[in-house]
Design an enzyme around this catalytic site. Sequence first.
Site, mmCIF file in Angstrom:
data_model
loop_
_atom_site.group_PDB
_atom_site.id
_atom_site.type_symbol
_atom_site.label_atom_id
_atom_site.label_comp_id
_atom_site.label_asym_id
_atom_site.label_seq_id
_atom_site.Cartn_x
_atom_site.Cartn_y
_atom_site.Cartn_z
ATOM 1 C CD GLU A 1 -6.296 4.433 -1.085
ATOM 2 O OE1 GLU A 1 -6.281 4.418 0.153
ATOM 3 O OE2 GLU A 1 -7.348 4.285 -1.753
ATOM 4 C CE1 TYR B 1 -3.796 2.470 0.866
ATOM 5 C CE2 TYR B 1 -2.032 3.561 2.071
ATOM 6 C CZ TYR B 1 -3.297 3.585 1.507
ATOM 7 O OH TYR B 1 -4.058 4.724 1.592
#
Length: 389
Positions: free
Chosen positions: A197, A109
Amino acid sequence: MNIHEYQAKELLKAYGAPVAKGTVATTAQGAAAQAKDLSGDVFVVKAQIHAGGRGKGGGIKLVKTLEELHAEADRMLGKPLITPQTGPKGASVRSVYVVEDTTIARELYLSLLVDRASGRVAFVASTEGGVNIEEVAANTPELITTLDVDPASGLSGFHGRVIASALKLEGDLAKQCGKLVKTLYNLFIEKDASLIEINPLVVTKEDKLVCLDAKMGFEDNALFRHPDIVELRDIHEEDPAEVEASKHDLSYVKLDGTIGCMVNGAGLAMATMDIIKLYGGEPANFLDVGGGATKERVTEAFKIILSDPNVQGVLVNIFGGIMRCDTIAEGIIAAARETNIAVPLVVRLEGTNVERGKELLRDSGLAIIPADDLDDAAKKAVAAVKAAA
């Protein structure tokens, strides 16, 4: 302003970030036909909506034949997709993104955002990428690393090394990470982004980093500098009332309550919503008409508030500094008559030309409930809505 994944991938690709090859289509036939230009026999079909959690809602599917691809695209397109972020009504799928399958060894991530606490752009990284990142943040926050960038000194190789270490990347993968960190930061700054993101950022079995998914948001107040980003706007993904409000330079956000709010100034709007809740009510919206609103803008604000069927009462809270209270009063009267308002209307005015504004409201012949201050206004609005229920 948010954009779709396929649009975010195009921006990433333009800046040199590694992304899997993909194509977007609005029909099942188009998706199957365009997939022929992609390499391999296995594809991923991804519904394009402005919400996360698509995989959990059935909006991301691995297919192994063009027939399966056609069937999955047909299942998604034109249907509502319900995810943890869409609410029970879901969001209508108008396009699908078909991507070449990627052989995944690890899921990571990585994101950039504006850290409100430090007032700086910050990287957020975790080795636990994938669909359950929210649970990781809630249950094991020690697995998440946050790294601010000092605006005075800017980005350096240090940031890339820290992020690579946090993601447990070594050797060539660490170098790839450092390059990606620089790429994402440049994109974030140059395009006035509010969020980038990458979840998941994957390590392939060939030891390559690939941005497998991407979400991007941009600062609305900076869009005038980026006409190319404005062109990516999809108003179908936005609340119709919010789209209408933007046409009149109104800051409007729909909420789930029953008391519509019309206020000038974001801080005063927040305080108004808070005090409504204090007295047992629920705000139906955030609406800031701004410091220099005209009679016409106030009228449009009223129409937008009353377009929400959940609104059972309206509270107008105006402090007239630049904005004159008599102008607000004229707008309220015009809007109330034009919309034939049938719910309780509480008005608190204070500031420039306040006495003239109150006089106009008294002489209007409308059933307007006057209030002396914000506390009084909130009490009366909540009481009026409860009495009418």
